[in-house]
Design a protein around this motif. Structure first.
Motif, short mmCIF file in Angstrom:
data_model
loop_
_atom_site.label_atom_id
_atom_site.label_comp_id
_atom_site.label_asym_id
_atom_site.label_seq_id
_atom_site.Cartn_x
_atom_site.Cartn_y
_atom_site.Cartn_z
N MET A 1 10.41 43.44 -31.40
CA MET A 1 9.45 43.35 -32.49
C MET A 1 8.26 42.53 -32.00
N SER A 2 7.07 43.01 -32.24
CA SER A 2 5.87 42.31 -31.79
C SER A 2 5.57 41.13 -32.71
N GLU A 3 4.70 40.23 -32.23
CA GLU A 3 4.32 39.06 -33.02
C GLU A 3 3.67 39.46 -34.34
N GLY A 4 2.81 40.46 -34.29
CA GLY A 4 2.12 40.91 -35.51
C GLY A 4 3.09 41.49 -36.53
N ALA A 5 4.05 42.27 -36.04
CA ALA A 5 5.03 42.85 -36.95
C ALA A 5 5.94 41.78 -37.53
N ALA A 6 6.30 40.79 -36.72
CA ALA A 6 7.14 39.70 -37.21
C ALA A 6 6.40 38.89 -38.27
N ALA A 7 5.12 38.61 -38.03
CA ALA A 7 4.32 37.86 -39.00
C ALA A 7 4.18 38.65 -40.29
N GLN A 8 3.97 39.95 -40.18
CA GLN A 8 3.85 40.80 -41.37
C GLN A 8 5.17 40.83 -42.14
N GLY A 9 6.27 40.91 -41.42
CA GLY A 9 7.57 40.91 -42.08
C GLY A 9 7.85 39.61 -42.81
N GLU A 10 7.48 38.49 -42.18
CA GLU A 10 7.66 37.18 -42.81
C GLU A 10 6.79 37.08 -44.07
N ALA A 11 5.55 37.54 -43.96
CA ALA A 11 4.65 37.50 -45.12
C ALA A 11 5.17 38.40 -46.24
N ASP A 12 5.71 39.56 -45.88
CA ASP A 12 6.25 40.47 -46.90
C ASP A 12 7.44 39.84 -47.63
N LEU A 13 8.31 39.19 -46.87
CA LEU A 13 9.47 38.54 -47.50
C LEU A 13 9.05 37.42 -48.45
N LEU A 14 8.12 36.60 -48.00
CA LEU A 14 7.65 35.50 -48.85
C LEU A 14 6.93 36.02 -50.09
N PHE A 15 6.14 37.07 -49.91
CA PHE A 15 5.44 37.65 -51.05
C PHE A 15 6.43 38.26 -52.04
N ALA A 16 7.50 38.86 -51.53
CA ALA A 16 8.51 39.44 -52.42
C ALA A 16 9.16 38.35 -53.28
N LEU A 17 9.36 37.17 -52.69
CA LEU A 17 9.91 36.06 -53.48
C LEU A 17 8.95 35.64 -54.58
N VAL A 18 7.67 35.54 -54.25
CA VAL A 18 6.68 35.15 -55.26
C VAL A 18 6.58 36.22 -56.34
N ARG A 19 6.57 37.49 -55.93
CA ARG A 19 6.45 38.58 -56.90
C ARG A 19 7.68 38.62 -57.82
N ALA A 20 8.87 38.37 -57.27
CA ALA A 20 10.07 38.38 -58.10
C ALA A 20 10.05 37.25 -59.13
N ARG A 21 9.52 36.11 -58.74
CA ARG A 21 9.53 34.97 -59.64
C ARG A 21 8.37 34.98 -60.63
N TYR A 22 7.18 35.38 -60.18
CA TYR A 22 5.98 35.25 -61.01
C TYR A 22 5.26 36.57 -61.28
N GLY A 23 5.78 37.67 -60.78
CA GLY A 23 5.09 38.96 -60.89
C GLY A 23 4.81 39.41 -62.29
N ASP A 24 5.68 39.07 -63.23
CA ASP A 24 5.46 39.50 -64.62
C ASP A 24 4.32 38.74 -65.29
N ARG A 25 3.88 37.65 -64.69
CA ARG A 25 2.80 36.84 -65.27
C ARG A 25 1.45 37.07 -64.61
#
Length: 71
Positions: A1-25
């Motif tokens: 996995m390249s550095e860019g793909a790893a960074a994108q994957g990390e960002a996607d996971l963190l964003f999914a956490l934020v969206r799950a917790r605050y997405g309805d607001r």
């Protein structure tokens, strides 16, 4: 996995956490702003992790300016 793909994957996971917790607001435009902010934080964290420190190097502590002497 390249550095860019790893960074994108990390960002996607963190964003999914934020969206799950605050997405309805948040509106879709606000969610996109959060996605951009999370991606920037992930890139900043990766840049900090890339700096290699030697064992004897400590943190750089801020130095407050000396106050003028009172008469």
């Amino acid at each position: 996995m390249s550095e860019g793909a790893a960074a994108q994957g990390e960002a996607d996971l963190l964003f999914a956490l934020v969206r799950a917790r605050y997405g309805d607001r948040l509106a879709p435009a606000e969610l996109e702003a959060v996605r951009t902010g999370v991606a920037a934080m992930v890139e900043g964290a990766r840049a900090l992790r890339a700096v290699r420190l030697e064992n004897g190097e400590g943190p750089l502590l801020p130095r407050m300016p000396d106050l003028p002497q009172r008469p």
